[in-house]
Every structure is written in C-alpha cells, then in structure tokens.
Design a protein around this motif. Structure first.
Motif, PDB file in Angstrom:
ATOM      1  N   LEU A 176      87.303 -13.456   1.715  1.00 14.90           N
ATOM      2  CA  LEU A 176      88.555 -13.839   1.347  1.00 14.90           C
ATOM      3  C   LEU A 176      89.302 -14.849   2.438  1.00 14.90           C
ATOM      4  N   ARG A 177      88.943 -16.057   2.694  1.00 12.35           N
ATOM      5  CA  ARG A 177      89.348 -16.912   3.589  1.00 12.35           C
ATOM      6  C   ARG A 177      90.644 -17.534   3.387  1.00 12.35           C
ATOM      7  N   THR A 178      91.057 -17.282   2.155  1.00 14.63           N
ATOM      8  CA  THR A 178      92.358 -18.033   1.848  1.00 14.63           C
ATOM      9  C   THR A 178      93.023 -17.068   0.798  1.00 14.63           C
ATOM     10  N   GLY A 179      94.427 -17.546   0.459  1.00 13.06           N
ATOM     11  CA  GLY A 179      95.284 -16.756  -0.327  1.00 13.06           C
ATOM     12  C   GLY A 179      95.745 -15.651   0.288  1.00 13.06           C
ATOM     13  N   PHE A 180      96.442 -14.739  -0.575  1.00  9.35           N
ATOM     14  CA  PHE A 180      97.282 -13.507  -0.269  1.00  9.35           C
ATOM     15  C   PHE A 180      96.435 -12.408   0.842  1.00  9.35           C
ATOM     16  N   TYR A 181      95.444 -12.434   0.743  1.00 13.60           N
ATOM     17  CA  TYR A 181      94.729 -11.467   1.436  1.00 13.60           C
ATOM     18  C   TYR A 181      94.907 -11.826   2.981  1.00 13.60           C
ATOM     19  N   THR A 182      95.009 -13.048   3.346  1.00  9.77           N
ATOM     20  CA  THR A 182      95.024 -13.638   4.611  1.00  9.77           C
ATOM     21  C   THR A 182      96.352 -13.390   5.175  1.00  9.77           C
ATOM     22  N   TYR A 183      97.732 -12.801   4.503  1.00  8.72           N
ATOM     23  CA  TYR A 183      98.937 -12.388   4.806  1.00  8.72           C
ATOM     24  C   TYR A 183      98.894 -10.935   4.995  1.00  8.72           C
ATOM     25  N   THR A 184      97.939 -10.187   4.707  1.00  6.66           N
ATOM     26  CA  THR A 184      98.159  -8.932   4.757  1.00  6.66           C
ATOM     27  C   THR A 184      97.676  -8.128   6.175  1.00  6.66           C
ATOM     28  N   CYS A 185      97.982  -7.197   6.473  1.00  9.65           N
ATOM     29  CA  CYS A 185      97.928  -6.323   7.625  1.00  9.65           C
ATOM     30  C   CYS A 185      96.073  -6.095   7.961  1.00  9.65           C
ATOM     31  N   LEU A 186      95.518  -6.478   6.842  1.00  9.81           N
ATOM     32  CA  LEU A 186      94.016  -6.220   6.649  1.00  9.81           C
ATOM     33  C   LEU A 186      93.304  -7.426   7.311  1.00  9.81           C
ATOM     34  N   CYS A 187      94.048  -8.479   7.520  1.00  8.49           N
ATOM     35  CA  CYS A 187      93.563  -9.840   8.172  1.00  8.49           C
ATOM     36  C   CYS A 187      94.688 -10.390   8.989  1.00  8.49           C
ATOM     37  N   PHE A 188      94.478 -10.072  10.452  1.00  9.62           N
ATOM     38  CA  PHE A 188      95.639 -10.539  11.315  1.00  9.62           C
ATOM     39  C   PHE A 188      95.803 -11.903  11.032  1.00  9.62           C
ATOM     40  N   ALA A 189      97.246 -12.597  11.181  1.00 12.40           N
ATOM     41  CA  ALA A 189      97.571 -13.691  11.463  1.00 12.40           C
ATOM     42  C   ALA A 189      96.442 -14.624  11.881  1.00 12.40           C
ATOM     43  N   LYS A 190      96.263 -15.579  11.153  1.00  9.73           N
ATOM     44  CA  LYS A 190      94.937 -16.467  11.704  1.00  9.73           C
ATOM     45  C   LYS A 190      95.547 -17.691  12.652  1.00  9.73           C
ATOM     46  N   ASP A 191      96.790 -18.083  12.568  1.00  5.58           N
ATOM     47  CA  ASP A 191      97.257 -19.094  13.487  1.00  5.58           C
ATOM     48  C   ASP A 191      98.836 -18.857  13.605  1.00  5.58           C
ATOM     49  N   ASN A 192      99.329 -19.636  14.570  1.00  8.79           N
ATOM     50  CA  ASN A 192     100.945 -19.469  14.854  1.00  8.79           C
ATOM     51  C   ASN A 192     101.863 -20.365  13.977  1.00  8.79           C
ATOM     52  N   SER A 193     101.467 -20.937  12.744  1.00  5.40           N
ATOM     53  CA  SER A 193     102.251 -21.741  11.989  1.00  5.40           C
ATOM     54  C   SER A 193     103.613 -20.827  11.403  1.00  5.40           C
ATOM     55  N   PRO A 194     104.635 -21.246  11.296  1.00  5.96           N
ATOM     56  CA  PRO A 194     105.700 -20.573  10.721  1.00  5.96           C
ATOM     57  C   PRO A 194     105.466 -19.694   9.443  1.00  5.96           C
ATOM     58  N   LYS A 195     104.770 -20.702   8.446  1.00  7.62           N
ATOM     59  CA  LYS A 195     104.714 -20.357   7.205  1.00  7.62           C
ATOM     60  C   LYS A 195     103.542 -18.981   7.359  1.00  7.62           C
ATOM     61  N   THR A 196     102.643 -18.946   7.926  1.00  7.66           N
ATOM     62  CA  THR A 196     101.677 -17.793   8.286  1.00  7.66           C
ATOM     63  C   THR A 196     102.269 -16.554   8.721  1.00  7.66           C
ATOM     64  N   LEU A 197     103.068 -16.942   9.986  1.00  7.36           N
ATOM     65  CA  LEU A 197     103.789 -15.701  10.765  1.00  7.36           C
ATOM     66  C   LEU A 197     104.937 -15.141   9.661  1.00  7.36           C
ATOM     67  N   GLY A 198     105.524 -15.966   8.954  1.00  4.82           N
ATOM     68  CA  GLY A 198     106.610 -15.438   8.117  1.00  4.82           C
ATOM     69  C   GLY A 198     106.113 -14.674   6.985  1.00  4.82           C
ATOM     70  N   PHE A 199     104.989 -15.063   6.413  1.00  6.54           N
ATOM     71  CA  PHE A 199     104.425 -14.348   5.427  1.00  6.54           C
ATOM     72  C   PHE A 199     103.774 -12.939   5.815  1.00  6.54           C
ATOM     73  N   CYS A 200     103.152 -13.254   6.782  1.00  4.79           N
ATOM     74  CA  CYS A 200     102.367 -11.920   7.480  1.00  4.79           C
ATOM     75  C   CYS A 200     103.318 -10.865   8.046  1.00  4.79           C
ATOM     76  N   LEU A 201     104.389 -11.154   8.339  1.00  2.00           N
ATOM     77  CA  LEU A 201     105.533 -10.426   9.103  1.00  2.00           C
ATOM     78  C   LEU A 201     106.221  -9.649   7.808  1.00  2.00           C
ATOM     79  N   LEU A 202     106.436 -10.504   6.841  1.00  5.56           N
ATOM     80  CA  LEU A 202     107.168  -9.932   5.722  1.00  5.56           C
ATOM     81  C   LEU A 202     106.242  -8.970   5.145  1.00  5.56           C
ATOM     82  N   SER A 203     104.968  -9.161   4.853  1.00 12.39           N
ATOM     83  CA  SER A 203     103.907  -8.385   4.300  1.00 12.39           C
ATOM     84  C   SER A 203     103.646  -7.190   5.060  1.00 12.39           C
TER      85      SER A 203
END
Length: 233
Positions: free
Chosen positions: A185-212
């Motif tokens: 699962l390299r894309t999608g919701f899974y990549t924003y969960t704590c099961l898969c640490f944030a893959k990059d430092n883009s605002p979108k990625t960090l925002g969704f990961c932090l909220l999740s």
C-alpha cells in the motif's frame, strides 16, 4: 504523580530499553557503512540518510516488544491489581504507563536517526545546507505518529491482559500492518496513518499524517480505557 514517578523509576531500570536503544543506534549506523561498501558514497549525503531514517519503520518491532513487555509485566506481577485495590483509578493506571513508554519510544527513534545521520556525516561530511523548517516539521510529525502507534500497542497489551499475550499480539500486529502492508500500500489512506510514517515533508502529507495521528491517539486511549475498565483483574 506518584504512579508516574514509580513508572519512570522502573523505566530507568529497564534493561530492555537500553538494549533496544543500542540496537536502534547500531542498525542506523550500519546503513551508511553498507552504502560505503557498495561504493554508493559519492551519491549520498547526510540529508539522504535523514530522509531514509525519519520515515523508516523497519525496527518498530523492537518498540512493540518494549511496550508490550513494560506494560504486560505488571499484569503478570499483579501490580495493576494492587494499584486498583489501593484506590487508584484505571485511567491513571493507563496514563502512568503510556506516557513513559511513549517518551522512550520517541527517544529510540531519534537515536536511530542520529545513528544514521552521524555515521553518514563522518563518512560524507557534515553539510546541513539541504535541511529546512519543513524537515523539523517532518520529524515532529513522525514523533507524534510514534506516540499514536505506541497507544495502539498499549491498547493491544491491555486488551490481552498478559505479558506473553501482549508481546505476541503486538509483534504480529506490527509486523503485518507496519512492515508487510507498507510494501503493498504505497499510496492512499494507509500512507497517512501512524502505521506508515510520513514519507515526505510536503504540507499535504504532514497535515494528513498529523491529523490522523491525533485522532488515533484519542481513539486508542479511549478504547484502552473502555477495555481496561471492564476487564476483570
């Protein structure tokens, strides 16, 4: 506060924590050395290894072992039963365990990053030019994700109610959901969960990961309390 003092005292005397921290550092340091042996060093710098280590979940099974052991032993030693009999609330019992293991787990991941970056620095030179504010946000987001993951592991341990059951369940959970699924699962919701640490430092990625991660912390803590509240001790 008295419970917290006791748990931090126990934490400082927990040999498994120091072993896990040492393994985190050694494994982190081994990666740049391996890169040198493969003659990849001319293409790499410390930022590459920061990028590699900050989002790496390869050694999270050590954290799973540590969390389940630290909490699970109190079930087997009947420490929790004595605290309940002594009038302590079940919520305070949960909090006094979760905070120390969460802090220790965060420190372990930082040690892993330092092991990889420091070793790479000695091999390639310490150049911090590529680093920016977004990387600090990236690191902090991942640390919050680690806290969320620790809360899930704590929930599993409290649900199992035993040392062996907690270790077995948390390690299986971590191995399947963090290591195996991440390869598929390299894309999608899974990549924003704590099961898969944030893959990059883009605002979108960090925002969704932090909220999740924040939602996971709240839900896992509430679920742990509800389960432990009804558990016969």
């Amino acid at each position: 506060m008295n419970q917290m003092k006791v748990e931090f005292y126990k934490l400082k005397r927990t040999g498994m924590m120091y072993v896990a921290a040492a393994l985190y550092f050694i494994m982190g340091a081994a990666l740049p050395i391996k890169a040198v042996n493969l003659h990849m060093i001319e293409n790499l710098d410390i930022y590459y290894f920061f990028h590699d280590s900050v989002q790496d979940v390869s050694l999270v099974f050590l954290t799973a072992l540590f969390v389940a052991w630290f909490i699970g032993q109190d079930f087997n030693n009947r420490v929790l039963q004595h605290e309940i009999a002594g009038g302590y609330s079940r919520f305070s019992i949960i909090i006094s365990r979760v905070i120390p293991v969460a802090l220790a787990s965060v420190v372990m991941h930082v040690i892993y990053i330092l092991g990889e970056v420091i070793t790479a620095g000695f091999l390639t030179g310490f150049s911090f030019a590529p680093f920016g504010v977004a990387d600090v946000s990236w690191l902090l987001t991942v640390l919050v994700q680690i806290v969320a993951l620790v809360l899930i592991m704590s929930f599993i341990t409290f649900l199992s109610g035993s040392l062996f059951g907690g270790i077995t369940a948390t390690v299986i959970f971590e191995f399947f959901f963090c290591n195996i699924l991440r390869n598929f699962l390299r894309t999608g919701f899974y990549t924003y969960t704590c099961l898969c640490f944030a893959k990059d430092n883009s605002p979108k990625t960090l925002g969704f990961c932090l909220l999740s991660a924040v939602i996971t912390i709240v839900v896992a803590l509430l679920a742990t309390y509800l389960v432990f509240k009804k558990k016969e001790i």
